[in-house]
Design an enzyme around this catalytic site. Sequence first.
Site, PDB file in Angstrom:
ATOM      1  N   CYS A  89       0.844  -1.198   0.000  1.00 35.56           N
ATOM      2  CA  CYS A  89       0.000   0.000   0.000  1.00 35.56           C
ATOM      3  C   CYS A  89       0.886   1.257   0.000  1.00 35.56           C
ATOM      4  O   CYS A  89       1.565   1.512  -0.980  1.00 35.56           O
ATOM      5  CB  CYS A  89      -0.970  -0.050   1.174  1.00 35.56           C
ATOM      6  SG  CYS A  89      -2.383   1.039   0.968  1.00 35.56           S
ATOM      7  N   HIS A 197      -3.402  -5.667   1.021  1.00 33.86           N
ATOM      8  CA  HIS A 197      -2.716  -5.863   2.305  1.00 33.86           C
ATOM      9  C   HIS A 197      -2.637  -7.338   2.692  1.00 33.86           C
ATOM     10  O   HIS A 197      -3.531  -7.825   3.397  1.00 33.86           O
ATOM     11  CB  HIS A 197      -3.473  -5.124   3.409  1.00 33.86           C
ATOM     12  CG  HIS A 197      -3.326  -3.643   3.367  1.00 33.86           C
ATOM     13  ND1 HIS A 197      -2.329  -2.982   4.038  1.00 33.86           N
ATOM     14  CD2 HIS A 197      -4.042  -2.700   2.738  1.00 33.86           C
ATOM     15  CE1 HIS A 197      -2.443  -1.675   3.824  1.00 33.86           C
ATOM     16  NE2 HIS A 197      -3.476  -1.461   3.042  1.00 33.86           N
ATOM     17  N   GLU A 199      -0.876  -8.652   4.922  1.00 35.13           N
ATOM     18  CA  GLU A 199      -0.739  -8.784   6.382  1.00 35.13           C
ATOM     19  C   GLU A 199      -2.085  -8.714   7.094  1.00 35.13           C
ATOM     20  O   GLU A 199      -2.188  -9.043   8.265  1.00 35.13           O
ATOM     21  CB  GLU A 199       0.227  -7.719   6.922  1.00 35.13           C
ATOM     22  CG  GLU A 199      -0.339  -6.321   7.110  1.00 35.13           C
ATOM     23  CD  GLU A 199      -0.480  -5.519   5.816  1.00 35.13           C
ATOM     24  OE1 GLU A 199      -0.287  -6.098   4.729  1.00 35.13           O
ATOM     25  OE2 GLU A 199      -0.814  -4.315   5.903  1.00 35.13           O
TER      26      GLU A 199
END
Lengths: 225, 77
Positions: A89, A197, A199
């Site tokens: 990002c 994302h 994560e």
Amino acid sequence: MAFSSAVITFPGSNCDRDMAVALEQVAGSAPLCIWHGDAELPQGLDLIALPGGFSYGDYLRSGAMAANSPIMREVVRAADRGVPVLGVCNGFQVLTEARLLPGALMRNASQHFICRTVSLKVENADSLFTKGYDAGQEIRIPVAHHDGNYFADEETLDRLEGEGRVAFRYLKNCNGSRRDIAGVLNKAGNVLGMMPHPERAVDAAHGGTGGLALFEGAIKALATA
Amino acid sequence: MKIRVLVSLKPGVLDPQGRAVHHALEGLGFKGVDDVRIGRTVELDVADDTSDTALTEMCEKLLANTVIENYTIEKLD
């Protein structure tokens, strides 16, 4: 030796902790948390992560200020030496501004901030960061960005595709990105930038685990290297 | 020395903001607007002996992203 990674925090980063938690969950050792003003990176890092957020309030352009911070000069040097670097990002925006990756991330075509889970296609499953997936596999990972509209000129896009450097594509283009590109690799394959994302998708409690294979694949490969 | 740097999107780079403003102008009833492009001005107050080379470097390294933007440097006094 324990897996050694670092998460760089800029003023305005807000996914640094999520990134650290994901890395620790998969690697079994906590990453070092490095502040942007630090002029040096520790030696012997296995992986450097640039997290999401709004570094420097997105002043001037997303990622532009962070790309010129002292620690980024070190990250560029490390990347040139072959140290794996993952930018997610805002981290992707920083990598393009630092010229570690080609292209630029522009305002979403819709003008809206988008925050939802999207479907991606794994285009290249041979790179360090994508080898945990199968080529063509469809995965679900959240996006949350205002400036994720990937732009590069046609010649650059052709080159990226020809060299297998498009890592991920959106199945349904959510932000206007040229050729539905969601993530790109550098020429050497040790730097990945992506808007979604991973994560935020490493635990069933997150609502999905589409990002887990990215960390598992890379960390397993680096740990056995 | 006062400097004005005008940063604009390169031709061919889609400008979603410009397009939205274009729509808004049409919505307000303005006719004959063919295109709208949005850029940015950066005003600098620099030492009088600042070289053109240094000004160009400032633009290339930070003020503009030359992947998507052009810039012009104007000396105001």
